[in-house]
Design a protein around this motif. Structure first.
Motif: not given
Length: 153
Positions: A23-29, A52-55, A118-120
């Motif tokens: 969810v955090f990744l989706a919110a910050r995408w 960023k798609t690697s994340l 998270l670090c990435s």
């Protein structure tokens, strides 16, 4: 074999970590730059960048590993028990210890992948303690539950 409360708790926590970081990744995408850290050396320094798609791929691997370990946990008769002698008398105790090993490994795996993601996402290097602490936790978890399984024979 029905999972114990500890297994259900560890699995729920692992799912919560994976869902939270997803969810955090989706919110910050949209705010993420096109290049983000993708690899860290032994000292936690960023040594490779990627898209960023690697994340998303990193989190996909974490979800797949969680799913595979969950499926494996449903078939204890197929487990390689590492030389443990499984009898009718000790089967429940040994399998319970090994199921705890799988459940705790899923949580540790979710925490490691979540922290890496998270670090990435934040484009930060890993702290110097990350590698030794991660190895100590994973090896300690494995050793502790295997010792318990051996004592359960």
């Amino acid at each position: 074999m029905k999972p114990a409360f500890l297994d259900r708790l560890l699995n729920a926590l692992a799912l919560l970590v994976l869902a939270g970081i997803s969810v955090f990744l989706a919110a910050r995408w949209q705010a993420l730059p096109s290049r983000v850290p993708m690899h860290y050396n032994a000292f936690g320094e960023i040594d490779r960048w990627g898209s960023k798609t690697s994340l998303a791929a990193l989190l996909g691997v974490a979800w797949v590993l969680y799913g595979l370990l969950s499926v494996i946990g449903r078939f204890p008769a197929l487990w390689n028990t590492g030389g443990l002698q499984i009898t009718e008398a000790n089967q429940a105790r040994v399998y319970a210890a090994l199921l705890h090993l799988l459940s705790s490994t899923k949580l540790l795996m979710a925490l490691v992948f979540g922290f890496l993601a998270l670090c990435s996402i934040l484009a930060r290097p890993l702290p110097a303690w990350f590698m030794p602490v991660t190895l100590a936790l994973l090896l300690g978890n494995l050793g502790g539950w295997m010792l318990r399984a051996y004592r359960s024979q």
